[in-house]
Design a protein around this motif. Sequence first.
Motif, mmCIF file in Angstrom:
data_model
loop_
_atom_site.group_PDB
_atom_site.id
_atom_site.type_symbol
_atom_site.label_atom_id
_atom_site.label_comp_id
_atom_site.label_asym_id
_atom_site.label_seq_id
_atom_site.Cartn_x
_atom_site.Cartn_y
_atom_site.Cartn_z
ATOM 1 N N VAL A 4 -6.958 -4.333 -0.433
ATOM 2 C CA VAL A 4 -5.557 -4.507 -0.019
ATOM 3 C C VAL A 4 -4.931 -3.144 0.275
ATOM 4 O O VAL A 4 -3.741 -2.936 0.074
ATOM 5 C CB VAL A 4 -4.745 -5.256 -1.103
ATOM 6 N N GLN A 5 -5.740 -2.246 0.796
ATOM 7 C CA GLN A 5 -5.282 -0.879 1.016
ATOM 8 C C GLN A 5 -4.070 -0.815 1.944
ATOM 9 O O GLN A 5 -3.088 -0.119 1.649
ATOM 10 C CB GLN A 5 -6.436 -0.047 1.602
ATOM 11 N N ALA A 6 -4.113 -1.517 3.078
ATOM 12 C CA ALA A 6 -3.008 -1.462 4.042
ATOM 13 C C ALA A 6 -1.708 -1.940 3.417
ATOM 14 O O ALA A 6 -0.642 -1.330 3.605
ATOM 15 C CB ALA A 6 -3.353 -2.298 5.282
ATOM 16 N N GLN A 7 -1.780 -3.027 2.651
ATOM 17 C CA GLN A 7 -0.590 -3.579 2.007
ATOM 18 C C GLN A 7 -0.007 -2.597 0.992
ATOM 19 O O GLN A 7 1.205 -2.381 0.941
ATOM 20 C CB GLN A 7 -0.948 -4.899 1.326
ATOM 21 N N ARG A 8 -0.877 -1.985 0.209
ATOM 22 C CA ARG A 8 -0.397 -1.058 -0.819
ATOM 23 C C ARG A 8 0.150 0.228 -0.206
ATOM 24 O O ARG A 8 1.154 0.769 -0.669
ATOM 25 C CB ARG A 8 -1.514 -0.761 -1.812
ATOM 26 N N MET A 9 -0.498 0.713 0.848
ATOM 27 C CA MET A 9 0.006 1.924 1.494
ATOM 28 C C MET A 9 1.354 1.673 2.155
ATOM 29 O O MET A 9 2.226 2.543 2.168
ATOM 30 C CB MET A 9 -1.004 2.436 2.521
ATOM 31 N N ARG A 10 1.544 0.488 2.716
ATOM 32 C CA ARG A 10 2.827 0.145 3.314
ATOM 33 C C ARG A 10 3.924 0.132 2.242
ATOM 34 O O ARG A 10 5.032 0.654 2.453
ATOM 35 C CB ARG A 10 2.743 -1.204 4.016
ATOM 36 N N ALA A 11 3.610 -0.461 1.095
ATOM 37 C CA ALA A 11 4.578 -0.473 -0.004
ATOM 38 C C ALA A 11 4.847 0.939 -0.514
ATOM 39 O O ALA A 11 5.989 1.291 -0.838
ATOM 40 C CB ALA A 11 4.058 -1.357 -1.141
ATOM 41 N N GLN A 12 3.805 1.757 -0.565
ATOM 42 C CA GLN A 12 3.936 3.147 -0.993
ATOM 43 C C GLN A 12 4.857 3.916 -0.050
ATOM 44 O O GLN A 12 5.705 4.706 -0.482
ATOM 45 C CB GLN A 12 2.554 3.795 -1.030
ATOM 46 N N LEU A 13 4.694 3.684 1.252
ATOM 47 C CA LEU A 13 5.499 4.372 2.257
ATOM 48 C C LEU A 13 6.961 3.947 2.189
ATOM 49 O O LEU A 13 7.864 4.753 2.440
ATOM 50 C CB LEU A 13 4.931 4.081 3.649
ATOM 51 N N ASN A 14 7.206 2.693 1.812
ATOM 52 C CA ASN A 14 8.560 2.145 1.831
ATOM 53 C C ASN A 14 9.295 2.265 0.499
ATOM 54 O O ASN A 14 10.420 1.777 0.388
ATOM 55 C CB ASN A 14 8.516 0.675 2.248
#
Length: 307
Positions: free
Chosen positions: A87-97
């Motif tokens: 779920v890397q993309a999902q977690r990185m998106r949350a990290q960025l936001n």
Amino acid sequence: MTGRIVEIAEDGRHLSLSRGFLVVESRGVEIGRVPLDDIGSVVANAHGLTYSNNLLLALSERGVPVVLCGPNHVPAAFLWPVDGHHVQAQRMRAQLNVSVPQTKRLWQILVRAKIRQQGAVLEAKGAPSGAFEALARKVRSGDPDNIEAQAARRYWPLLFGDDFRRDSDAGGVNGLLNYGYAILRSTVARGVMGAGLHPTLGLFHRNRGNPLCLVDDLMEPFRPFVDLAVLRLAEAGHEAVTPEAKRFLALVPSLDLPTTEGATPLSTVVMRAATSLAQAYQAAEKGYARLAGRDSLRLKRMRPVRG
């Protein structure tokens, strides 16, 4: 299994892949091999090294970071896999936001944990440590009063003597600390990447030239365990980064820490903290995060092992 730290310290070596093994050669002659599945990280701490592309790909597939160190034993570069978690993309998106207030609260948790660990290290030495619990309680969201620096000014003289100054370009104890932190940094980098987070997007560290800002943030509460190991080396008369000292410091990731789940290797605690941070990012994005407590990142007060 915590994984072995494989350090290449001699110049002119060639590293390659052969049937699931990392093979080390010197002038075309094999001098050693290690199963890839046993490796926690590879630390390149010498000059004139060469690598096969197949080996680097195989290490990346297993999430094994390759750390390239400069002459002062400080990491200069990292090789990390593009696909580190399902779920890397999902977690990185949350990290960025993640919001600024949330980022500040998370940094508060890390700083408090670090200062408490510094106090525990001083207690293990038998030095005055009572002020550190009080300092930890003073840390506010984002640490606007820079309590972390205030603690450091007290900590280093109590640990290594009044004449000691932390200087990453110096030798002696500073060189030992550099090497120990390089080992710790590779351990934390693997935890961050394994949790599906981007290592560049930090909470506090913002250096544009640093690709591992989040790694440097998350490793802060674990630095005192390296400090304690270096203290033991100094007390035993070690003042240089010798092969014996390196072997001792390479054991830090496997140090058993007391946790609510029982004795747990430091590397496993790091992975749990990274995973907890990833979950905190996702919870914040969904609007139901509750991160006020000191234990939000599974960083309960852990006493260093004496000895």
